[in-house]
Design a protein around this motif. Structure first.
Motif, PDB file in Angstrom:
ATOM      1  N   SER A   1      55.502  65.659  61.100  1.00 41.97           N
ATOM      2  CA  SER A   1      55.539  67.044  60.607  1.00 41.97           C
ATOM      3  C   SER A   1      56.942  67.319  60.095  1.00 41.97           C
ATOM      4  CB  SER A   1      55.206  68.048  61.722  1.00 41.97           C
ATOM      5  OG  SER A   1      53.863  67.947  62.107  1.00 41.97           O
TER       6      SER A   1
ATOM      7  N   CYS B   1      49.924  73.441  55.323  1.00 40.02           N
ATOM      8  CA  CYS B   1      51.291  73.915  55.108  1.00 40.02           C
ATOM      9  C   CYS B   1      51.336  75.429  54.998  1.00 40.02           C
ATOM     10  CB  CYS B   1      51.916  73.254  53.890  1.00 40.02           C
ATOM     11  SG  CYS B   1      50.845  73.106  52.476  1.00 40.02           S
TER      12      CYS B   1
ATOM     13  N   CYS C   1      59.566  76.700  54.854  1.00 39.57           N
ATOM     14  CA  CYS C   1      58.202  76.167  54.857  1.00 39.57           C
ATOM     15  C   CYS C   1      58.038  75.128  55.959  1.00 39.57           C
ATOM     16  CB  CYS C   1      57.790  75.610  53.507  1.00 39.57           C
ATOM     17  SG  CYS C   1      58.533  74.042  53.071  1.00 39.57           S
TER      18      CYS C   1
ATOM     19  N   VAL D   1      48.870  79.627  51.551  1.00 39.43           N
ATOM     20  CA  VAL D   1      50.007  78.737  51.810  1.00 39.43           C
ATOM     21  C   VAL D   1      51.323  79.513  51.763  1.00 39.43           C
ATOM     22  CG1 VAL D   1      51.369  76.828  50.830  1.00 39.43           C
ATOM     23  CG2 VAL D   1      48.902  76.589  51.068  1.00 39.43           C
TER      24      VAL D   1
ATOM     25  N   THR E   1      62.726  65.696  53.382  1.00 33.42           N
ATOM     26  CA  THR E   1      63.208  67.053  53.147  1.00 33.42           C
ATOM     27  C   THR E   1      64.519  66.995  52.360  1.00 33.42           C
ATOM     28  OG1 THR E   1      63.632  69.210  54.182  1.00 33.42           O
ATOM     29  CG2 THR E   1      64.389  67.268  55.374  1.00 33.42           C
TER      30      THR E   1
ATOM     31  N   MET F   1      50.459  79.417  57.773  1.00 32.90           N
ATOM     32  CA  MET F   1      49.679  78.170  57.763  1.00 32.90           C
ATOM     33  C   MET F   1      48.462  78.260  58.688  1.00 32.90           C
ATOM     34  SD  MET F   1      51.038  74.331  58.749  1.00 32.90           S
ATOM     35  CE  MET F   1      51.295  74.493  60.505  1.00 32.90           C
TER      36      MET F   1
ATOM     37  N   MET G   1      55.058  71.945  57.442  1.00 34.08           N
ATOM     38  CA  MET G   1      53.892  71.129  57.086  1.00 34.08           C
ATOM     39  C   MET G   1      53.539  70.236  58.267  1.00 34.08           C
ATOM     40  SD  MET G   1      53.496  69.223  53.461  1.00 34.08           S
ATOM     41  CE  MET G   1      51.886  68.658  52.907  1.00 34.08           C
TER      42      MET G   1
ATOM     43  N   TYR H   1      58.082  67.570  52.184  1.00 36.04           N
ATOM     44  CA  TYR H   1      56.739  67.024  52.016  1.00 36.04           C
ATOM     45  C   TYR H   1      56.432  66.072  53.161  1.00 36.04           C
ATOM     46  CZ  TYR H   1      52.391  65.896  49.749  1.00 36.04           C
ATOM     47  OH  TYR H   1      51.054  65.773  49.484  1.00 36.04           O
TER      48      TYR H   1
ATOM     49  N   ILE I   1      56.505  73.542  48.794  1.00 36.01           N
ATOM     50  CA  ILE I   1      55.917  72.294  49.288  1.00 36.01           C
ATOM     51  C   ILE I   1      55.996  71.242  48.175  1.00 36.01           C
ATOM     52  CG2 ILE I   1      53.760  71.216  50.096  1.00 36.01           C
ATOM     53  CD1 ILE I   1      55.029  73.133  52.154  1.00 36.01           C
TER      54      ILE I   1
ATOM     55  N   SER J   1      54.340  78.804  54.073  1.00 38.99           N
ATOM     56  CA  SER J   1      55.638  79.048  53.442  1.00 38.99           C
ATOM     57  C   SER J   1      55.884  80.544  53.291  1.00 38.99           C
ATOM     58  CB  SER J   1      55.610  78.358  52.071  1.00 38.99           C
ATOM     59  OG  SER J   1      56.614  78.839  51.247  1.00 38.99           O
TER      60      SER J   1
END
Ligand code: SD4
Length: 338
Positions: free
Chosen positions: A212, A122, A114, A148, A248, A142, A116, A239, A234, A124
C-alpha cells in the motif's frame, strides 16, 4: 569484508548483501549515476525480505517508525502507511506537510493527499484547508464513498461530516516566511530542496505480501491559489500495483504529472526492472519531458513485492528512509542525475 546479519538464513544473507550493494549503488552521484541510468541491469534473484517500508526525506524516519509498529506485529500495509504519514502531518516543523505547511501566494495553507491499497482501491483529497489529517480523509473517500477524489470545499465538507476538527494550519514560522516572500520578487518556482521539500510519500509491504502507499503535502510553497500538484494524483505522486510494486514521488509536481511518474515507475518494474533502475529511467523520462529540468527537483522511491527498494532524483540533496528487518530505519542518500 561483507557484513553478515545473523537475522537471516543463508538465502536471506544473499538478499541482504545484494541490498547492501544496492545501497552503495544508490549513493553514487553525477556521471557515474548517469552511466548507471543508461545501462541495462538484469533483475537480481533476490529473496523476499518483508515487512518493509520506505519514505521520502528525513522525516521519513519517524514516519517509518510509526508504520513499523503496525507492520512488525503482522498488521496491514494500508494501516501502516496511514499511521506513518499522520506523524508528519501533525509535525509543525515540517513546512511542506499538514500543520506548518507553507501557504499559497494568498497566505492559505492548502493540502493534497492520496492513498492506495493492495486491491487497487484509492482515495484522494486536493485543495483541502484547515484539516490536520488529509490522508485519513483520503482513506475515508476510498472506503466510504463511490468516488476517488474530492477537492476544495466539497472535501472540507466531507471531512467535517466525518468528524475531523477544523484547525488553523498556518504556524508563525510559515506565516513569517510567507510575509518575507511577499516582500521579495515573489517567484512562484520554489527554491530547489528548500521551498519544495518535505512532502511525505511512504510505501509499505506487509508480512502477508501486500503493498500500500500514501502521499501527503501542502504542495509547492507560494503556489497560485487553486493549484494542485502531483501528490494527490493517482499515478503521478503515488501508485501501487500489488502484483508488481509501489512508488511515490517528491519535488516539482508539474514535472511529475507530465510524465505520470509513479505509474511509469511501477510499469517499468513490471517489465523486469529493479526498483532502482525503474526510478532512474523515470527520472530520465521526466528530464526528457521538461526542458527546465535543471531548475527543478524531482525524486522517486520504489518498493518491489520482494522488499527490494530504490530511489533516484534529478538534483543532489534528496534522501529517503528505509526500514526492513535487516535495515533498521536508515536514511539513504539518493543517487541523482546532476
Ligand atoms: C507538489 N510534489 O505539490 C509536491 C511538492 C513536494 O517535496 O513534493 N515537495 O508539487
Amino acid at each position: 569484508m561483507q557484513a553478515i546479519n545473523p537475522y537471516f538464513s543463508d538465502s536471506h544473507q544473499f538478499a541482504y548483501m545484494t541490498n547492501r550493494r544496492k545501497f552503495l549503488q544508490s549513493s553514487v552521484v553525477g556521471a557515474a549515476a548517469l552511466h548507471a541510468a543508461c545501462r541495462s541491469e538484469a533483475q537480481s534473484p533476490t529473496a523476499i525480505i518483508r515487512p518493509a517500508v520506505i519514505s521520502t526525506w528525513n522525516h521519513g524516519i519517524p514516519a517509518n517508525a510509526a508504520a513499523w509498529e503496525i507492520l512488525k506485529s503482522g498488521g496491514k500495509a494500508i494501516d501502516a502507511v496511514e499511521a506513518g504519514v499522520r506523524v508528519t502531518e501533525s509535525d509543525p516543523t515540517g513546512q511542506s506537510v499538514g500543520v506548518g505547511g507553507r501557504p499559497d501566494m494568498n497566505g492559505n495553507v492548502t493540502l493534497d493527499a492520496c492513498i492506495m491499497n493492495e486491491k487497487g482501491d484509492c482515495g484522494s483529497v486536493a485543495y483541502l484547508q484547515n484539516i490536520e489529517h488529509p490522508i485519513t480523509v483520503a482513506r475515508q473517500v476510498m472506503e466510504e464513498t463511490p468516488h476517488v477524489m474530492l477537492v476544495g470545499d466539497g472535501a472540507l465538507q466531507f471531512a467535517l461530516e466525518k468528524g475531523h476538527p477544523e484547525i488553523n494550519l498556518l504556524t508563525e514560522k510559515s506565516k513569517a516566511d510567507w510575509e518575507a516572500w511577499m516582500k521579495s520578487e515573489r517567484k512562484v518556482l520554489p527554491k530547489i530542496n528548500v521551498e519544495n521539500h518535505d512532502t511525505i510519500g511512504l510505501v509499505a509491504l506487509d508480512s502477508h505480501g501486500d503493498l500500500s502507499g500514501a502521499c501527503t503535502t501542502s504542495g509547492a510553497a507560494w503556489k497560485l491559489p487553486g493549484r494542485v500538484g502531483d501528490s494527490p494524483i493517482i499515478g503521478a505522486g503515488l501508485y501501487v500495483d500489488n502484483e508488481v510494486g509501489a512508488a511515490t514521488a517528491t519535488g516539482w509536481g508539474e514535472a511529475v504529472m507530465r510524465a505520470v511518474g509513479c505509474f511509469l515507475v511501477v510499469e517499468l518494474m513490471r517489465q523486469g526492472n529493479t526498483p532502482q533502475r525503474a526510478c532512474e529511467l523515470t527520472v530520465e523520462r521526466v528530464i526528457s519531458k521538461n526542458p527546465d529540468w535543471r531548475d527543478i527537483q524531482v525524486g522517486f522511491i520504489a518498493l518491489g513485492k520482494n522488499g527490494e527498494y530504490g530511489g533516484y532524483c534529478i538534483q543532489p540533496g534528496f534522501d529517503y528512509a528505509v526500514y526492513r528487518p535487516d535495515i533498521e530505519n536508515q536514511l539513504i542518500k539518493s543517487g541523482s542525475r546532476v
